[in-house]
Design an enzyme around this catalytic site. Structure first.
Site, PDB file in Angstrom:
ATOM      1  N   HIS A  97      -6.049  48.741  58.664  1.00 39.55           N
ATOM      2  CA  HIS A  97      -5.320  47.861  57.746  1.00 39.55           C
ATOM      3  C   HIS A  97      -3.840  48.214  57.890  1.00 39.55           C
ATOM      4  CE1 HIS A  97      -9.220  48.608  55.686  1.00 39.55           C
ATOM      5  NE2 HIS A  97      -9.109  47.401  55.176  1.00 39.55           N
ATOM      6  N   ASP A 140      -3.000  51.345  56.116  1.00 36.20           N
ATOM      7  CA  ASP A 140      -3.495  52.631  56.645  1.00 36.20           C
ATOM      8  C   ASP A 140      -2.468  53.275  57.556  1.00 36.20           C
ATOM      9  OD1 ASP A 140      -5.874  51.699  55.555  1.00 36.20           O
ATOM     10  OD2 ASP A 140      -6.629  50.994  57.493  1.00 36.20           O
TER      11      ASP A 140
HETATM   12  C1  XUL Z   1     -14.747  47.245  52.350  1.00 34.27           C
HETATM   13  C2  XUL Z   1     -14.678  47.080  53.814  1.00 34.27           C
HETATM   14  C3  XUL Z   1     -13.315  46.994  54.397  1.00 34.27           C
HETATM   15  C4  XUL Z   1     -13.212  46.055  55.544  1.00 34.27           C
HETATM   16  C5  XUL Z   1     -11.803  45.850  56.025  1.00 34.27           C
HETATM   17  O1  XUL Z   1     -16.024  47.320  51.855  1.00 34.27           O
HETATM   18  O2  XUL Z   1     -15.681  47.070  54.486  1.00 34.27           O
HETATM   19  O3  XUL Z   1     -12.932  48.261  54.753  1.00 34.27           O
HETATM   20  O4  XUL Z   1     -13.988  46.473  56.627  1.00 34.27           O
HETATM   21  O5  XUL Z   1     -10.943  45.471  55.027  1.00 34.27           O
END
Ligand code: XUL
Ligand code: CO
Length: 442
Positions: free
Chosen positions: A106, A109
């Site tokens: 993300h 992150d």
């Molecule tokens: C949350 C989840 C996230 C997604 C990306 O449950 O799985 O980490 O993979 O936003």
């Protein structure tokens, strides 16, 4: 090759993780994952396309609603930008030592978020330039990135589905920056996970309007992505709930309906997460199969839930029965193509040794390597396929075939029912489970 920047090594005392085979009792070695071993026409590495998740591996610190962080990272720094750069160095050292050819992140992150939009953009692009450098030096590739439009208080009422247009536009700013960074880094996919794209109560929610806003947002993001040269798949990651009570992309079936409702089927597929499927009351394999049948299998978040807990525990995969079931679907579909197996999984809060991060991933990789080998053997032997084919044999000829082709009217079908001789046929579930166990345990 071991890789670390300058003379700074973060995971000291841990070298390149090697395949040592079944006889090994070294916790820092693979027992089943042998990257270059051929399974059919592809190597294990080519089949499994493993990715490390930045957020669980280098951001999650063990804090939970009941307690403070339990983990400390060797790249921690008071200055968030200095930390971000050190974290990137540590991340690429980790990927290289472990041998995961892909990674996922993300925006939040990899670089510090900021209330000030311009600072956010500057931070993100500065770190992205460093990520690109690491990618070039190591050959590690971006499987996907995504926008964290759920953690900041701005998104407490949703991101693209927020009742306030100002917040919708802020979410767009993040997604735009993520797409820009994705194209710069040569990402294979772009993910939308809508943790807050849902609602808590209908008392304050216009669900129809919110869902339409989400569709419009994705159409616009798709058009922008294509205009800047993004050639990969856009992926929706379904999840039924958590953090919202009702999430709009509940499971594979509803995400595919959403994709088709908004005319996105040429650009979008699904990213299926095991623990999200089980939270929706399905098995992991069920959601994968729904995607495979609709040509919507984009990528996989490889983890597992806890059979007794009704929430997203994001554990590393260790249940080989599940990995076999998943790999059966994936292999029969012809593979993951440009997707991969991303470990959206975290070590437990009390697994506090730095080596636990390696051990957790090694276990996940070995579990999927076993799943791959066993599923491949099952498919090569053809016993299950023959059983299932035979179960539907009445549609392979005669009236059944005419029905399937669509050349029979309903009254004729009903008339056949008047004369039909129905013979009781066993589904043989117990026999099939015993047969499956014989592949798992000999
Ligand atoms: C949350 C989840 C996230 C997604 C990306 O449950 O799985 O980490 O993979 O936003
Ligand atoms: Co996920």
């Amino acid at each position: 090759m071991e890789y670390f920047v300058g003379d700074k090594e973060y995971f000291k005392g841990i070298g390149k993780i090697k395949f040592e085979g079944k006889g090994s009792d070294n916790p820092l070695a693979f027992r089943y994952y042998d990257a270059n071993k051929k399974i059919g026409t592809k190597t294990m590495a080519e089949h499994l396309r493993f990715a490390t998740a930045y957020w669980h591996s280098f951001c999650a610190n063990g804090a939970d609603p009941f307690g403070s962080p339990t983990m400390s990272f060797p790249f921690a720094n008071k200055d968030p930008m200095v930390e971000a750069m050190a974290k990137a160095d540590a991340a690429f050292e980790f990927f290289t030592k472990l041998g995961t050819p892909f990674y996922c992140f993300h925006d939040a992150d990899v670089s510090p978020m900021s209330d000030d939009a311009k600072t956010y953009e500057q931070n993100y692009h500065k770190v992205a330039a460093v990520l690109l450098q690491h990618q070039k030096e190591t050959g590690i590739k971006l499987l996907w990135n995504t926008a964290n439009a759920f953690s900041h208080p701005n998104f407490m009422n949703g991101a693209a589905t927020n009742p306030d247009f100002a917040v919708v536009s802020r979410a767009a700013l993040q997604v735009k920056n993520c797409l820009d960074v994705n194209v710069m880094l040569g990402g294979s996919n772009y993910v939308f996970w809508g943790g807050r794209e849902g609602y808590m109560t209908l008392l304050n929610t216009d669900m129809k309007r919110e869902r339409e806003h989400l569709g419009r947002f994705m159409v616009m993001a798709r058009d922008y992505g294509r205009s800047i040269g993004f050639k990969g798949n856009f992926l929706i990651e379904p999840k039924p709930m958590e953090p919202s009570k009702h999430q709009y992309d509940y499971d594979a079936q509803s995400a595919i309906a959403f994709i088709k409702d908004f005319g996105l089927e040429h650009d979008f597929k699904c990213n299926i997460e095991a623990n999200h499927a089980t939270l929706a009351g399905h098995t992991f394999a069920h959601d994968l199969q729904v995607c495979a049948d609709n040509n919507m299998l984009g990528s996989v978040d490889a983890n597992q839930g806890d059979a007794q807990n009704g929430w997203d525990t994001d554990e590393f995969p260790s249940n080989v029965y599940e990995t076999v079931s998943a790999m059966l679907v994936i292999l029969r579909k012809g593979g993951l193509e440009s997707g991969g197996l991303n470990f959206d999984a975290k070590r437990r809060r009390n697994s506090t040794d730095l080596e636990d991060l390696f051990i957790a991933h090694i276990g996940g990789m070995d579990s999927f390597a076993l799943g791959l080998e066993i599923a491949n053997k099952i498919i090569e032997d053809g016993k299950f396929d023959a059983f299932v084919k035979n179960r539907y044999a009445s549609f392979d000829s005669g009236n059944g075939k005419t029905f399937e082709k669509g050349s029979m009217d309903f009254a004729s079908l009903a008339a056949l029912g008047r004369e039909a001789k129905i013979v009781k046929t066993s589904g043989k579930q117990e026999y099939l489970k015993n047969l499956l166990n014989s592949y798992l345990f000999g």
